[in-house]
Design a protein around this motif. Structure first.
Motif, PDB file in Angstrom:
ATOM      1  N   GLU A 135       0.850  -1.192   0.000  1.00 54.99           N
ATOM      2  CA  GLU A 135       0.000   0.000   0.000  1.00 54.99           C
ATOM      3  C   GLU A 135       0.881   1.237   0.000  1.00 54.99           C
ATOM      4  O   GLU A 135       1.748   1.402   0.857  1.00 54.99           O
ATOM      5  N   PHE A 136       0.641   2.096  -0.984  1.00 56.83           N
ATOM      6  CA  PHE A 136       1.408   3.330  -1.117  1.00 56.83           C
ATOM      7  C   PHE A 136       0.511   4.518  -0.807  1.00 56.83           C
ATOM      8  O   PHE A 136      -0.636   4.591  -1.279  1.00 56.83           O
ATOM      9  N   SER A 137       1.026   5.443  -0.021  1.00 55.17           N
ATOM     10  CA  SER A 137       0.275   6.624   0.387  1.00 55.17           C
ATOM     11  C   SER A 137       0.837   7.860  -0.307  1.00 55.17           C
ATOM     12  O   SER A 137       2.022   8.193  -0.133  1.00 55.17           O
ATOM     13  N   LEU A 138       0.001   8.532  -1.099  1.00 58.75           N
ATOM     14  CA  LEU A 138       0.376   9.766  -1.802  1.00 58.75           C
ATOM     15  C   LEU A 138      -0.397  10.913  -1.159  1.00 58.75           C
ATOM     16  O   LEU A 138      -1.622  10.990  -1.293  1.00 58.75           O
ATOM     17  N   ARG A 139       0.290  11.783  -0.467  1.00 60.53           N
ATOM     18  CA  ARG A 139      -0.364  12.806   0.339  1.00 60.53           C
ATOM     19  C   ARG A 139      -0.296  14.176  -0.315  1.00 60.53           C
ATOM     20  O   ARG A 139       0.747  14.597  -0.812  1.00 60.53           O
ATOM     21  N   GLY A 140      -1.440  14.857  -0.282  1.00 64.58           N
ATOM     22  CA  GLY A 140      -1.491  16.225  -0.805  1.00 64.58           C
ATOM     23  C   GLY A 140      -1.274  16.308  -2.293  1.00 64.58           C
ATOM     24  O   GLY A 140      -0.678  17.275  -2.792  1.00 64.58           O
ATOM     25  N   VAL A 141      -1.771  15.324  -3.040  1.00 61.85           N
ATOM     26  CA  VAL A 141      -1.574  15.306  -4.490  1.00 61.85           C
ATOM     27  C   VAL A 141      -2.381  16.433  -5.127  1.00 61.85           C
ATOM     28  O   VAL A 141      -3.614  16.478  -4.973  1.00 61.85           O
ATOM     29  N   PRO A 142      -1.762  17.371  -5.835  1.00 61.22           N
ATOM     30  CA  PRO A 142      -2.533  18.429  -6.512  1.00 61.22           C
ATOM     31  C   PRO A 142      -3.344  17.838  -7.660  1.00 61.22           C
ATOM     32  O   PRO A 142      -2.791  17.183  -8.549  1.00 61.22           O
ATOM     33  N   VAL A 143      -4.647  18.044  -7.599  1.00 60.64           N
ATOM     34  CA  VAL A 143      -5.562  17.409  -8.545  1.00 60.64           C
ATOM     35  C   VAL A 143      -5.244  17.808  -9.979  1.00 60.64           C
ATOM     36  O   VAL A 143      -5.216  16.970 -10.885  1.00 60.64           O
ATOM     37  N   ARG A 144      -4.991  19.096 -10.201  1.00 55.02           N
ATOM     38  CA  ARG A 144      -4.730  19.556 -11.567  1.00 55.02           C
ATOM     39  C   ARG A 144      -3.471  18.915 -12.129  1.00 55.02           C
ATOM     40  O   ARG A 144      -3.447  18.458 -13.277  1.00 55.02           O
ATOM     41  N   ASP A 145      -2.402  18.843 -11.327  1.00 55.37           N
ATOM     42  CA  ASP A 145      -1.147  18.269 -11.807  1.00 55.37           C
ATOM     43  C   ASP A 145      -1.273  16.769 -12.038  1.00 55.37           C
ATOM     44  O   ASP A 145      -0.699  16.228 -12.989  1.00 55.37           O
ATOM     45  N   TYR A 146      -2.015  16.089 -11.161  1.00 54.46           N
ATOM     46  CA  TYR A 146      -2.205  14.650 -11.338  1.00 54.46           C
ATOM     47  C   TYR A 146      -2.958  14.364 -12.634  1.00 54.46           C
ATOM     48  O   TYR A 146      -2.571  13.475 -13.406  1.00 54.46           O
ATOM     49  N   THR A 147      -4.022  15.120 -12.885  1.00 55.46           N
ATOM     50  CA  THR A 147      -4.807  14.921 -14.107  1.00 55.46           C
ATOM     51  C   THR A 147      -3.964  15.208 -15.343  1.00 55.46           C
ATOM     52  O   THR A 147      -4.008  14.465 -16.329  1.00 55.46           O
ATOM     53  N   ALA A 148      -3.176  16.281 -15.296  1.00 53.60           N
ATOM     54  CA  ALA A 148      -2.310  16.612 -16.424  1.00 53.60           C
ATOM     55  C   ALA A 148      -1.273  15.517 -16.652  1.00 53.60           C
ATOM     56  O   ALA A 148      -0.936  15.192 -17.801  1.00 53.60           O
ATOM     57  N   PHE A 149      -0.774  14.927 -15.575  1.00 58.55           N
ATOM     58  CA  PHE A 149       0.198  13.838 -15.690  1.00 58.55           C
ATOM     59  C   PHE A 149      -0.401  12.630 -16.398  1.00 58.55           C
ATOM     60  O   PHE A 149       0.194  12.059 -17.313  1.00 58.55           O
ATOM     61  N   GLN A 150      -1.599  12.221 -15.978  1.00 59.89           N
ATOM     62  CA  GLN A 150      -2.245  11.070 -16.611  1.00 59.89           C
ATOM     63  C   GLN A 150      -2.495  11.332 -18.093  1.00 59.89           C
ATOM     64  O   GLN A 150      -2.279  10.462 -18.943  1.00 59.89           O
ATOM     65  N   ASN A 151      -2.952  12.535 -18.405  1.00 54.24           N
ATOM     66  CA  ASN A 151      -3.210  12.878 -19.813  1.00 54.24           C
ATOM     67  C   ASN A 151      -1.914  12.894 -20.621  1.00 54.24           C
ATOM     68  O   ASN A 151      -1.884  12.443 -21.771  1.00 54.24           O
ATOM     69  N   HIS A 152      -0.850  13.429 -20.019  1.00 56.21           N
ATOM     70  CA  HIS A 152       0.429  13.536 -20.722  1.00 56.21           C
ATOM     71  C   HIS A 152       1.004  12.149 -21.034  1.00 56.21           C
ATOM     72  O   HIS A 152       1.470  11.889 -22.157  1.00 56.21           O
ATOM     73  N   VAL A 153       0.951  11.260 -20.061  1.00 55.17           N
ATOM     74  CA  VAL A 153       1.471   9.908 -20.271  1.00 55.17           C
ATOM     75  C   VAL A 153       0.656   9.184 -21.329  1.00 55.17           C
ATOM     76  O   VAL A 153       1.197   8.483 -22.191  1.00 55.17           O
ATOM     77  N   ARG A 154      -0.664   9.369 -21.299  1.00 55.09           N
ATOM     78  CA  ARG A 154      -1.522   8.737 -22.306  1.00 55.09           C
ATOM     79  C   ARG A 154      -1.183   9.247 -23.704  1.00 55.09           C
ATOM     80  O   ARG A 154      -1.095   8.479 -24.662  1.00 55.09           O
ATOM     81  N   GLU A 155      -0.959  10.566 -23.803  1.00 49.59           N
ATOM     82  CA  GLU A 155      -0.618  11.149 -25.095  1.00 49.59           C
ATOM     83  C   GLU A 155       0.744  10.640 -25.593  1.00 49.59           C
ATOM     84  O   GLU A 155       0.896  10.296 -26.772  1.00 49.59           O
ATOM     85  N   LEU A 156       1.728  10.601 -24.708  1.00 52.02           N
ATOM     86  CA  LEU A 156       3.056  10.145 -25.107  1.00 52.02           C
ATOM     87  C   LEU A 156       3.031   8.681 -25.520  1.00 52.02           C
ATOM     88  O   LEU A 156       3.668   8.291 -26.499  1.00 52.02           O
ATOM     89  N   ARG A 157       2.293   7.885 -24.768  1.00 49.96           N
ATOM     90  CA  ARG A 157       2.208   6.454 -25.094  1.00 49.96           C
ATOM     91  C   ARG A 157       1.612   6.260 -26.482  1.00 49.96           C
ATOM     92  O   ARG A 157       2.109   5.460 -27.284  1.00 49.96           O
ATOM     93  N   ARG A 158       0.540   7.001 -26.777  1.00 49.61           N
ATOM     94  CA  ARG A 158      -0.069   6.895 -28.104  1.00 49.61           C
ATOM     95  C   ARG A 158       0.867   7.454 -29.172  1.00 49.61           C
ATOM     96  O   ARG A 158       0.987   6.880 -30.260  1.00 49.61           O
ATOM     97  N   GLU A 159       1.550   8.549 -28.856  1.00 44.92           N
ATOM     98  CA  GLU A 159       2.404   9.206 -29.837  1.00 44.92           C
ATOM     99  C   GLU A 159       3.517   8.283 -30.311  1.00 44.92           C
ATOM    100  O   GLU A 159       3.738   8.109 -31.516  1.00 44.92           O
ATOM    101  N   VAL A 160       4.258   7.690 -29.374  1.00 46.66           N
ATOM    102  CA  VAL A 160       5.376   6.842 -29.780  1.00 46.66           C
ATOM    103  C   VAL A 160       4.878   5.564 -30.448  1.00 46.66           C
ATOM    104  O   VAL A 160       5.533   5.029 -31.354  1.00 46.66           O
ATOM    105  N   ARG A 161       3.706   5.070 -30.023  1.00 45.93           N
ATOM    106  CA  ARG A 161       3.182   3.865 -30.664  1.00 45.93           C
ATOM    107  C   ARG A 161       2.816   4.138 -32.120  1.00 45.93           C
ATOM    108  O   ARG A 161       3.118   3.344 -33.013  1.00 45.93           O
ATOM    109  N   LEU A 162       2.170   5.271 -32.381  1.00 42.25           N
ATOM    110  CA  LEU A 162       1.748   5.573 -33.741  1.00 42.25           C
ATOM    111  C   LEU A 162       2.941   5.947 -34.625  1.00 42.25           C
ATOM    112  O   LEU A 162       2.951   5.635 -35.815  1.00 42.25           O
ATOM    113  N   LEU A 163       3.934   6.631 -34.059  1.00 39.43           N
ATOM    114  CA  LEU A 163       5.141   6.908 -34.837  1.00 39.43           C
ATOM    115  C   LEU A 163       5.832   5.612 -35.240  1.00 39.43           C
ATOM    116  O   LEU A 163       6.287   5.457 -36.372  1.00 39.43           O
ATOM    117  N   ALA A 164       5.916   4.679 -34.281  1.00 43.97           N
ATOM    118  CA  ALA A 164       6.547   3.400 -34.590  1.00 43.97           C
ATOM    119  C   ALA A 164       5.730   2.614 -35.604  1.00 43.97           C
ATOM    120  O   ALA A 164       6.284   1.932 -36.472  1.00 43.97           O
TER     121      ALA A 164
END
Length: 302
Positions: free
Chosen positions: A148-177
């Motif tokens: 069990e991992f505890s993440l305290r005080g996670v800023p909601v905006r930054d967390y959401t942007a992180f998930q979106n960014h990783v999703r975009e990068l994952r799709r980007e490199v897959r489609l380029l390849a």
């Protein structure tokens, strides 16, 4: 549809890729029409890829896999084809060097890399990617070393942007390849590592807690994530992967931007907590800036 066509034309002119405008305009018109008729809103049009190989994407909220075009029963004259409404994705295939659809949990993206000339044959073959095994995603391998991992005080905006960014990068490199592997051999390597290391983060995600915080207008949220110790150890390599992807974005003049210094700082903290806590260290709360715009707005209204 006309707005999408005009916008794509302007983007390609700004890039100095007038040689691709005709096919880009033709194919995006077909994709937007299909999305308006058969998909679910919201619908977004964007240009990704690189300056050398730009890619047009039309995203919508439907996860239904599009029907790939079938070979015509009879030979069609080119003018007849362009004047016939409802020929599906055949026009996209003939206006593209490569094209396909990426299916994700929140919707799909139909994409194409425009060709310099409209093909006189059936064109490029469409490719469906991103369709994963739902049962595997739900059950996984049931690891016995769950922590069990505890993440305290996670800023909601930054967390959401992180998930979106990783999703975009994952799709980007897959489609380029997928579309230009010979030109971007590193993209395939990055795509493979994203798929392997990104899965533990997706399975251990706490998006429901984040959505509740968003709905309540809370700027931060405390998260509890269950993840195997083995996966947590690999998260350290994921941090290195993001740095490598940033360098790849800059070197290949990718049309999707590399991370900002603020994004790097948050992501290093968030991912670093898995590495630290797996080693037995105590949780360390986020100490960076927090966007409290929503809280201030509520205070003004109350």
């Amino acid at each position: 549809m006309q707005d999408a066509r005009r916008w794509v034309v302007s983007v390609f002119r700004d890039m100095g890729r007038d040689d691709l405008i005709e096919c880009a305009e033709m194919a995006v018109s077909e994709l937007v029409t299909n999305a308006l008729l058969h998909a679910e809103p919201p619908i977004h049009v964007r240009v990704r890829g690189t300056h050398e190989h730009p890619r047009v994407e039309v995203a919508d909220a439907s996860t239904e896999v599009p029907d790939l075009p079938r070979p015509p029963l009879i030979d069609d004259d080119l003018d007849d084809l362009l004047l016939t409404f409802g020929r599906g994705l055949s026009i996209v295939a003939r206006a593209s060097e490569a094209w396909g659809a990426e299916i994700e949990d929140e919707g799909k993206t139909v994409w194409f890399t425009p060709a310099a000339e409209f093909s006189e044959d059936d064109g490029a073959e469409g490719q469906i990617t991103g369709v994963e095994n739902p049962a595997l995603e739900r059950t996984g391998e049931h690891p016995t070393d769950v922590q069990e991992f505890s993440l305290r005080g996670v800023p909601v905006r930054d967390y959401t942007a992180f998930q979106n960014h990783v999703r975009e990068l994952r799709r980007e490199v897959r489609l380029l390849a997928l579309a230009h592997q010979s030109d971007y051999p590193l993209a395939q390597d990055l795509s493979d590592v994203f798929d392997r290391l990104g899965r533990p983060l997706r399975l251990g995600s706490t998006n429901q807690d984040v959505r509740r915080a968003q709905q309540a207008g809370e700027p931060t949220v405390d998260l509890t994530v269950l993840m195997s110790r083995t996966a947590a150890e690999e998260v350290g390599r994921f941090i290195e992967l993001l740095d490598l992807t940033d360098a790849f974005c800059r070197a290949e003049r990718m049309l999707s931007l590399a991370r900002s210094p603020e994004q790097v700082t948050f992501q290093n903290w968030y991912l670093g907590e898995f590495v630290r806590q797996e080693r037995g260290e105590e949780p360390r709360a986020w100490q960076g800036p927090v966007d409290d715009t929503a809280v201030q707005r509520r205070m003004r209204l109350s």
